[in-house]
Design a protein around this motif. Structure first.
Motif, mmCIF file in Angstrom:
data_model
loop_
_atom_site.group_PDB
_atom_site.id
_atom_site.type_symbol
_atom_site.label_atom_id
_atom_site.label_comp_id
_atom_site.label_asym_id
_atom_site.label_seq_id
_atom_site.Cartn_x
_atom_site.Cartn_y
_atom_site.Cartn_z
ATOM 1 N N GLN A 38 32.635 58.374 -6.549
ATOM 2 C CA GLN A 38 33.080 59.023 -5.315
ATOM 3 C C GLN A 38 32.030 58.771 -4.238
ATOM 4 N N VAL A 39 32.441 58.100 -3.176
ATOM 5 C CA VAL A 39 31.498 57.744 -2.111
ATOM 6 C C VAL A 39 31.907 58.442 -0.821
ATOM 7 N N ALA A 40 30.987 59.169 -0.214
ATOM 8 C CA ALA A 40 31.226 59.783 1.096
ATOM 9 C C ALA A 40 30.417 59.001 2.123
ATOM 10 N N LYS A 77 30.688 68.075 3.880
ATOM 11 C CA LYS A 77 31.635 67.074 3.364
ATOM 12 C C LYS A 77 31.285 66.620 1.939
ATOM 13 N N VAL A 78 30.101 66.986 1.471
ATOM 14 C CA VAL A 78 29.692 66.585 0.123
ATOM 15 C C VAL A 78 30.208 67.622 -0.873
ATOM 16 N N THR A 79 30.894 67.149 -1.935
ATOM 17 C CA THR A 79 31.459 68.041 -2.948
ATOM 18 C C THR A 79 30.739 67.812 -4.280
ATOM 19 N N GLU A 81 31.874 66.539 -6.727
ATOM 20 C CA GLU A 81 32.320 65.248 -7.286
ATOM 21 C C GLU A 81 31.629 64.051 -6.623
ATOM 22 N N THR A 82 30.933 64.273 -5.525
ATOM 23 C CA THR A 82 30.342 63.151 -4.788
ATOM 24 C C THR A 82 29.210 62.509 -5.593
ATOM 25 N N ASP A 83 29.312 61.196 -5.786
ATOM 26 C CA ASP A 83 28.261 60.449 -6.496
ATOM 27 C C ASP A 83 27.315 59.748 -5.522
ATOM 28 N N VAL A 85 26.297 59.055 -1.294
ATOM 29 C CA VAL A 85 26.397 59.353 0.143
ATOM 30 C C VAL A 85 25.846 58.144 0.897
ATOM 31 N N ILE A 109 22.284 62.697 -6.325
ATOM 32 C CA ILE A 109 23.157 61.801 -5.553
ATOM 33 C C ILE A 109 22.400 60.542 -5.135
#
Ligand code: ADP
Ligand code: ZN
Length: 187
Positions: A38-40, A77-79, A81-83, A85, A109
């Protein structure tokens, strides 16, 4: 967390304009997504080049991005699930972006920042030099000097005096890549 490699670190991609920072950031984003991570992706609202809500390279490739006005919006915006950033044009964020990057990396992260390391005068730009210092990995890219063809570490602002505002985006034709020797700063 992987018990052997321990997730969570900072990667910094820096260099002058046209050196391929956005291209390299987008490449890393694409590969992380291939690995089903998961990429934000974030960019500052000040950068109005091309698509408003995408990180875009001068060669046309892009990745959708959240446009943020305040550094603290990244947190929201980071959850869990975020791997990964990814932050482009990181030089336009305030110094708080360093604490945000550090805290995210501490949490496991992978933080990838891309940004100009020098402004058009050749002066270290915003939070980039500090991020270079605290990052685990630093990639410094060079463009091609449009004057002499040597590797270009500097960004030339065309027909502008050095006392004009440092930040002027949305008009990429006002800048070109130059090497140290061809770079000129107006008095
Ligand atoms: P940056 O994010 O560092 O400004 P980009 O990823 O947006 O760089 O753009 C890199 C692309 O710019 C290169 O792949 C190339 O197609 C193009 N380009 C245009 N002018 C130059 C130059 N003088 N040197 C290198 N690449 C250039
Ligand atoms: Zn040159």
């Amino acid at each position: 967390m992987n018990p052997i490699t321990r997730d969570g670190w900072i990667e910094m991609i820096c260099g002058g304009m046209f050196s391929g920072k956005s291209e390299e950031l987008i490449r890393r984003i694409r590969r992380a997504r291939i690995a089903r991570q998961q990429v934000a992706v974030f960019k500052p609202s000040i950068d109005t080049r091309y698509r408003r809500s995408a990180v875009t390279s001068h060669n046309g490739v892009y990745a959708e991005a959240f446009v943020v006005q305040q550094t603290e919006e990244i947190w929201r915006k980071v959850t869990p699930e975020t791997d990964v950033v990814a932050i482009d044009e990181v030089q336009f964020f305030d110094d708080e972006v360093v604490q945000v990057a550090q805290a995210l990396a501490d949490q496991g992260i992978r933080v990838i920042c891309a940004g100009l390391d020098q402004d058009f005068r050749g002066v270290p730009f915003g939070p980039t030099p500090v991020l270079m210092a605290v990052a685990e990995y630093v990639t410094k890219l060079q463009a091609i000097c449009v004057r002499c063809g040597a590797p270009a570490s500097r960004t030339q602002r065309l027909s502008a005096a050095s006392d004009e505002p440092v930040i002027q985006t949305g008009a990429t034709e006002m800048y070109e890549a130059r090497c140290r020797h061809c770079h000129e700063v107006a008095e």
